[in-house]
Motif scaffolding. Structure first.
Motif, mmCIF file in Angstrom:
data_model
loop_
_atom_site.group_PDB
_atom_site.id
_atom_site.type_symbol
_atom_site.label_atom_id
_atom_site.label_comp_id
_atom_site.label_asym_id
_atom_site.label_seq_id
_atom_site.Cartn_x
_atom_site.Cartn_y
_atom_site.Cartn_z
ATOM 1 N N ALA A 296 0.830 -1.202 0.000
ATOM 2 C CA ALA A 296 0.000 0.000 0.000
ATOM 3 C C ALA A 296 0.866 1.255 0.000
ATOM 4 C CB ALA A 296 -0.930 -0.007 1.211
ATOM 5 N N PHE A 297 1.969 1.217 0.733
ATOM 6 C CA PHE A 297 2.867 2.377 0.762
ATOM 7 C C PHE A 297 3.509 2.587 -0.605
ATOM 8 C CE2 PHE A 297 7.093 4.251 2.369
ATOM 9 C CZ PHE A 297 6.636 5.550 2.189
ATOM 10 N N ALA A 298 3.876 1.519 -1.284
ATOM 11 C CA ALA A 298 4.480 1.641 -2.614
ATOM 12 C C ALA A 298 3.515 2.333 -3.576
ATOM 13 C CB ALA A 298 4.859 0.264 -3.144
ATOM 14 N N THR A 299 2.254 1.933 -3.544
ATOM 15 C CA THR A 299 1.249 2.546 -4.418
ATOM 16 C C THR A 299 1.044 4.009 -4.061
ATOM 17 O OG1 THR A 299 0.118 0.420 -4.693
ATOM 18 C CG2 THR A 299 -1.159 2.403 -5.180
ATOM 19 N N PHE A 300 0.953 4.291 -2.775
ATOM 20 C CA PHE A 300 0.762 5.663 -2.302
ATOM 21 C C PHE A 300 1.944 6.546 -2.694
ATOM 22 C CE2 PHE A 300 1.609 8.769 1.124
ATOM 23 C CZ PHE A 300 0.445 9.529 1.048
ATOM 24 N N GLN A 301 3.157 6.060 -2.499
ATOM 25 C CA GLN A 301 4.348 6.862 -2.797
ATOM 26 C C GLN A 301 4.425 7.209 -4.280
ATOM 27 O OE1 GLN A 301 8.072 4.982 -1.841
ATOM 28 N NE2 GLN A 301 9.285 6.814 -2.281
ATOM 29 N N ARG A 302 4.157 6.248 -5.149
ATOM 30 C CA ARG A 302 4.190 6.529 -6.586
ATOM 31 C C ARG A 302 3.159 7.596 -6.968
ATOM 32 N NH1 ARG A 302 6.895 2.979 -9.952
ATOM 33 N NH2 ARG A 302 7.837 1.181 -8.919
ATOM 34 N N ALA A 303 1.980 7.516 -6.369
ATOM 35 C CA ALA A 303 0.942 8.508 -6.655
ATOM 36 C C ALA A 303 1.374 9.899 -6.180
ATOM 37 C CB ALA A 303 -0.366 8.100 -5.990
ATOM 38 N N GLU A 304 2.035 9.962 -5.031
ATOM 39 C CA GLU A 304 2.498 11.240 -4.502
ATOM 40 C C GLU A 304 3.613 11.834 -5.365
ATOM 41 O OE1 GLU A 304 1.676 13.053 -0.998
ATOM 42 O OE2 GLU A 304 0.095 12.469 -2.391
ATOM 43 N N ILE A 305 4.511 11.008 -5.868
ATOM 44 C CA ILE A 305 5.559 11.493 -6.773
ATOM 45 C C ILE A 305 4.932 12.089 -8.031
ATOM 46 C CG2 ILE A 305 7.460 10.784 -8.276
ATOM 47 C CD1 ILE A 305 8.249 8.757 -6.103
ATOM 48 N N ASP A 306 3.955 11.400 -8.583
ATOM 49 C CA ASP A 306 3.270 11.902 -9.774
ATOM 50 C C ASP A 306 2.547 13.218 -9.465
ATOM 51 O OD1 ASP A 306 4.140 9.704 -11.176
ATOM 52 O OD2 ASP A 306 2.251 8.596 -10.984
ATOM 53 N N ARG A 307 1.864 13.262 -8.334
ATOM 54 C CA ARG A 307 1.072 14.438 -7.974
ATOM 55 C C ARG A 307 1.949 15.672 -7.787
ATOM 56 N NH1 ARG A 307 -1.367 15.955 -2.250
ATOM 57 N NH2 ARG A 307 -3.027 17.375 -2.869
ATOM 58 N N TRP A 308 3.004 15.542 -7.001
ATOM 59 C CA TRP A 308 3.845 16.706 -6.737
ATOM 60 C C TRP A 308 4.721 17.050 -7.935
ATOM 61 C CZ3 TRP A 308 1.847 19.667 -3.542
ATOM 62 C CH2 TRP A 308 1.186 19.193 -2.397
ATOM 63 N N GLY A 309 4.981 16.068 -8.780
ATOM 64 C CA GLY A 309 5.703 16.373 -10.014
ATOM 65 C C GLY A 309 4.927 17.327 -10.895
ATOM 66 N N ILE A 310 3.606 17.155 -10.945
ATOM 67 C CA ILE A 310 2.755 18.066 -11.724
ATOM 68 C C ILE A 310 2.854 19.484 -11.168
ATOM 69 C CG2 ILE A 310 0.353 18.622 -12.284
ATOM 70 C CD1 ILE A 310 -0.188 15.588 -12.341
ATOM 71 N N VAL A 311 2.807 19.613 -9.834
ATOM 72 C CA VAL A 311 2.878 20.937 -9.205
ATOM 73 C C VAL A 311 4.230 21.590 -9.475
ATOM 74 C CG1 VAL A 311 2.798 22.182 -7.010
ATOM 75 C CG2 VAL A 311 1.223 20.276 -7.421
ATOM 76 N N VAL A 312 5.307 20.832 -9.319
ATOM 77 C CA VAL A 312 6.659 21.367 -9.527
ATOM 78 C C VAL A 312 6.841 21.846 -10.955
ATOM 79 C CG1 VAL A 312 9.096 20.701 -9.681
ATOM 80 C CG2 VAL A 312 7.764 20.073 -7.669
ATOM 81 N N ARG A 313 6.388 21.049 -11.920
ATOM 82 C CA ARG A 313 6.567 21.424 -13.319
ATOM 83 C C ARG A 313 5.672 22.599 -13.709
ATOM 84 N NH1 ARG A 313 7.109 15.754 -13.504
ATOM 85 N NH2 ARG A 313 4.879 15.479 -13.864
ATOM 86 N N ARG A 314 4.433 22.603 -13.221
ATOM 87 C CA ARG A 314 3.505 23.663 -13.566
ATOM 88 C C ARG A 314 3.980 25.012 -13.026
ATOM 89 N NH1 ARG A 314 -2.056 21.780 -12.194
ATOM 90 N NH2 ARG A 314 -1.248 21.919 -10.089
ATOM 91 N N ALA A 315 4.530 25.020 -11.810
ATOM 92 C CA ALA A 315 5.003 26.258 -11.205
ATOM 93 C C ALA A 315 6.448 26.569 -11.576
ATOM 94 C CB ALA A 315 4.862 26.176 -9.683
ATOM 95 N N ASN A 316 7.059 25.670 -12.369
ATOM 96 C CA ASN A 316 8.452 25.857 -12.820
ATOM 97 C C ASN A 316 9.388 26.029 -11.628
ATOM 98 O OD1 ASN A 316 10.458 26.035 -14.816
ATOM 99 N ND2 ASN A 316 10.344 28.266 -14.884
ATOM 100 N N ILE A 317 9.230 25.147 -10.631
ATOM 101 C CA ILE A 317 10.059 25.214 -9.423
ATOM 102 C C ILE A 317 11.357 24.464 -9.667
ATOM 103 C CG2 ILE A 317 10.182 24.606 -6.978
ATOM 104 C CD1 ILE A 317 7.108 24.640 -6.955
ATOM 105 N N THR A 318 12.454 25.085 -9.301
ATOM 106 C CA THR A 318 13.764 24.460 -9.417
ATOM 107 C C THR A 318 14.447 24.495 -8.055
ATOM 108 O OG1 THR A 318 14.794 26.561 -10.066
ATOM 109 C CG2 THR A 318 14.050 25.089 -11.837
ATOM 110 N N ALA A 319 15.345 23.546 -7.838
ATOM 111 C CA ALA A 319 16.090 23.511 -6.580
ATOM 112 C C ALA A 319 17.038 24.685 -6.510
ATOM 113 C CB ALA A 319 16.887 22.199 -6.494
ATOM 114 N N SER A 320 17.151 25.271 -5.326
ATOM 115 C CA SER A 320 18.081 26.388 -5.152
ATOM 116 C C SER A 320 18.651 26.371 -3.755
ATOM 117 C CB SER A 320 17.356 27.712 -5.402
ATOM 118 O OG SER A 320 16.314 27.917 -4.478
#
Length: 320
Positions: A296-320
């Protein structure tokens, strides 16, 4: 390695894993955390450790290895032995945001880790400076829409979950607010209190003293439901469908750890979370205990990576 060697190694694995599992644990177990002592994840680990140790028959010690947004601790476990004696205890940031924020990370959390358990979740609260003329989240959204780009939100750092919470609200509510990063929650709160920034998101344990003193006003919780500590505080997703944020804590082991050891440790984690004193202290921290299965954690973690990846890319967030 020759084909015969590969076949021999593959044939040996089913024999080696049970033998390793039968002798487990053979020495103290480390819970490795990428943060200094004193934070919520550290406190929870120290609450769980003695109960896990009593069950396992070996000491369970908490090892704090802060640095590089948790990467120091992540590498320490990912590059160690796959024998279950080191557990990485990470947050949403470590296990779901960093993989998309740092695309060239030396550790791939999906490839290099074996999920153990989604241990707990922690909702944030949205707070505003008391001078902001909005008493509800709906009123705040209307205010932001009337002043696009004029309202600022503070966060404890670029790319952290409080930052991503503000960006997710921008997208979900159709508003434009400006992110102002700080080096930690304390200076971020200082400037929200002073009115340099108008709002921010953070954990209840950090925000509550400022809420109780009236230095900030809470508008909503970002979690799936009401907070026990603030039962009258509205739930944000009831006003903005799709806007839900929880900072979760999860445990992982080195990839290749035998299934028997993973299952044994999962039982010990779940048992520790069921101890009444652990549950009570966790509730005081605003934590919702989960203790999910490895699958269940594996499924949840993959979904969270996908979800926050959308936010990071949409807002054009980069590490600094």
């Amino acid at each position: 390695m020759t084909r015969r060697g590969l076949m021999g190694a593959a044939m040996a694995l089913p024999l080696a894993s049970p033998a390793l599992a039968q002798s487990f644990p053979s020495r103290p177990i480390r819970i490795v955390i990428g943060f200094p002592p004193g934070g919520g994840i550290d406190i929870l680990a120290r609450l769980m450790a003695p109960h896990m140790g009593a069950s396992l028959g070996q000491p369970v010690v908490v090892e704090n290895r802060p640095g590089a947004n948790g990467l120091v601790a992540t590498q320490a476990v990912a590059q160690g032995d796959a024998d279950g004696h080191a557990i990485f205890f990470g947050t949403t940031g470590n296990l779901a945001v960093n993989p998309v924020l740092y695309p060239t990370m030396p550790v791939d959390v999906l490839r290099d880790f074996a999920p153990l358990s989604h241990v707990a979740s922690l909702a944030f609260v949205m707070v505003v400076n008391p001078q902001v003329p909005a008493r509800t989240l709906a009123e705040f959204i209307a205010l932001a829409k009337s002043q696009p780009g004029k309202l600022n939100f503070a966060s404890s750092g670029n790319g952290g979950l409080p930052h991503l919470s503000g960006e997710l609200l921008n997208a979900a509510a159709g508003i434009q607010t400006v992110h102002v990063p700080y080096r930690g929650s304390a200076p971020a709160f200082t400037d929200v209190i002073a009115g340099q920034c108008q709002f921010m998101f953070d954990a209840l344990a950090i925000a509550q003293p400022h809420i109780e003193s009236g230095r900030v006003r809470a508008l909503a919780t970002t979690g799936p439901g009401k907070l026990a500590a603030l039962p009258d505080l509205p739930v944000a997703k009831d006003t903005v469908p799709g806007f839900e944020v929880t900072n979760w804590y999860g445990m992982s082991l080195r990839a290749g750890t035998p299934a028997a050891i993973i299952n044994r440790l999962h039982r010990d984690v779940a048992a520790a979370l069921a101890v009444p004193e652990v549950a009570r202290r966790a509730a005081d921290l605003g934590l919702d205990l989960v203790g999910s299965s490895p699958d269940a954690f594996a499924t949840f973690q993959r979904a969270e990576i996908d979800r926050w990846g959308i936010v990071v890319r949409r807002a054009n967030i980069t590490a600094s």
